[in-house]
Design an enzyme around this catalytic site. Structure first.
Site, PDB file in Angstrom:
ATOM      1  N   LYS A   1       0.834  -1.208   0.000  1.00  0.00           N
ATOM      2  CA  LYS A   1       0.000   0.000   0.000  1.00  0.00           C
ATOM      3  C   LYS A   1       0.866   1.254   0.000  1.00  0.00           C
ATOM      4  O   LYS A   1       0.551   2.233  -0.693  1.00  0.00           O
ATOM      5  CB  LYS A   1      -0.929  -0.009   1.213  1.00  0.00           C
ATOM      6  CG  LYS A   1      -2.057  -1.018   1.114  1.00  0.00           C
ATOM      7  CD  LYS A   1      -3.017  -0.886   2.278  1.00  0.00           C
ATOM      8  CE  LYS A   1      -2.387  -1.287   3.577  1.00  0.00           C
ATOM      9  NZ  LYS A   1      -3.341  -1.281   4.713  1.00  0.00           N
TER      10      LYS A   1
ATOM     11  N   GLN B   1      -5.354  -2.319  10.302  1.00  0.00           N
ATOM     12  CA  GLN B   1      -4.901  -3.639   9.861  1.00  0.00           C
ATOM     13  C   GLN B   1      -5.310  -4.640  10.938  1.00  0.00           C
ATOM     14  O   GLN B   1      -4.671  -4.738  11.983  1.00  0.00           O
ATOM     15  CB  GLN B   1      -3.381  -3.635   9.653  1.00  0.00           C
ATOM     16  CG  GLN B   1      -2.857  -4.802   8.860  1.00  0.00           C
ATOM     17  CD  GLN B   1      -3.320  -4.768   7.406  1.00  0.00           C
ATOM     18  OE1 GLN B   1      -3.338  -3.724   6.767  1.00  0.00           O
ATOM     19  NE2 GLN B   1      -3.718  -5.911   6.886  1.00  0.00           N
TER      20      GLN B   1
ATOM     21  N   ASP C   1     -12.039   1.238   4.305  1.00  0.00           N
ATOM     22  CA  ASP C   1     -12.106  -0.206   4.043  1.00  0.00           C
ATOM     23  C   ASP C   1     -13.417  -0.819   4.514  1.00  0.00           C
ATOM     24  O   ASP C   1     -13.516  -2.035   4.671  1.00  0.00           O
ATOM     25  CB  ASP C   1     -10.927  -0.925   4.717  1.00  0.00           C
ATOM     26  CG  ASP C   1     -10.568  -2.236   4.011  1.00  0.00           C
ATOM     27  OD1 ASP C   1     -11.003  -2.445   2.867  1.00  0.00           O
ATOM     28  OD2 ASP C   1      -9.848  -3.052   4.606  1.00  0.00           O
TER      29      ASP C   1
END
Length: 282
Positions: A50, A93, A113
């Site tokens: 990313k 994450q 996300d």
């Protein structure tokens, strides 16, 4: 057919770079905050990819490494980013301890996300504002190989789709989206009894467990399409290998498959930044 995720993502990258350039011409530089609480090799690999993508398209990408058990510290960092007008995207994450509280702290308007209950709920109501990046990637990959996708709202009607893995960021929302497109969807887990009996009926088999080699040749319907979302980084022979859920021999039975690495992963990264720009323009 072997799917080339890098090439697919490269086309997206070109479009996103142009969009970022246009935003910068108006004095806006997109910025994403990524909280890294999981320090597994898989998570570190994803964060690295990313970061590289962000640099190529001109987005500011900050990684905040915080212990996954430090819930108060993580939430404080999220709340600070929520209030920062220069930050348009926030992601975590996973996994983290007390995941429910941590995810709920993200402003849905910056939920890049699709982790928050608000945005996941919109998927359930068939009115998604944003999709989890991996879900978006899988849908676009499937759409690229289905001829009816451009002309028929229910373009997966009549297709049997089996998803292995029921996570809130992949399996569950993906099942809803595929069902809305007309597919008959079955969700399994890596420990589902008689798993092969289910997978052998799949026209489209999607595995997202992170269990290397879970899907063997005998578990695949001839000419099936395989989407391998799983990723494991294992030490073999003194070297790290990145492996998917599907054994190489199983791919011989498929008419289409996504390799690991180089399949779903690059597209997921591109979709994440596409989400960021979509949130910015919403």
């Amino acid at each position: 057919m072997i799917f080339d995720g890098k090439e697919f993502a490269k086309r997206k990258e070109t479009e996103l770079r142009a969009q970022v350039g246009e935003l910068k011409s108006r004095g806006i530089t997109p910025k994403m905050i990524s909280i890294l609480a999981d320090i597994s090799p898989e998570s570190r690999l994803y964060v690295s990819l990313k970061n590289q993508f962000a640099q190529r398209i001109g987005v500011i990408y900050e990684v905040h490494q915080i212990d996954g058990s430090a819930t108060k510290e993580i939430i404080a960092d999220i709340e600070k980013a929520n209030q920062d007008p220069s930050v348009q995207g926030i992601m975590i994450q996973l996994p983290v301890v007390n995941e429910e509280a941590v995810v709920a702290a993200i402003n849905p308007e910056k939920d890049v996300d699709c982790l928050t209950p608000t945005n996941l709920g919109l998927i359930l109501g068939s009115q998604p504002k944003v999709l989890p990046a991996t879900v978006k990637a899988v849908l676009e990959i499937v759409q690229s190989i289905e001829d009816k996708a451009q002309t028929n709202e229910k373009w997966l009607a009549g297709k049997n789709v089996v998803i292995i893995g029921a996570s809130i960021i992949v399996g569950k929302p993906l099942a809803i989206m595929l069902s809305d497109l007309g597919a008959t969807v079955t969700i399994c887990r890596s420990r589902t009894e008689n798993l092969a009996e289910v997978t052998k009926k799949a026209d489209i088999l999607i595995s997202a467990t992170g269990v290397a080699g879970l899907i063997t040749k005998e578990m695949v319907k001839p000419r099936a399409k395989i989407i391998d979302v799983g990723i494991s980084k294992l030490l073999r022979g003194g070297k790290f290998q990145v492996l998917g859920d599907v054994e190489k021999e199983a791919l011989e039975r498929a008419s289409f498959f996504t390799p690991v690495p180089g399949g779903v992963g690059p597209v997921t990264v591109a979709c994440l930044f596409e989400n960021l720009l979509n949130l910015l323009s919403a």
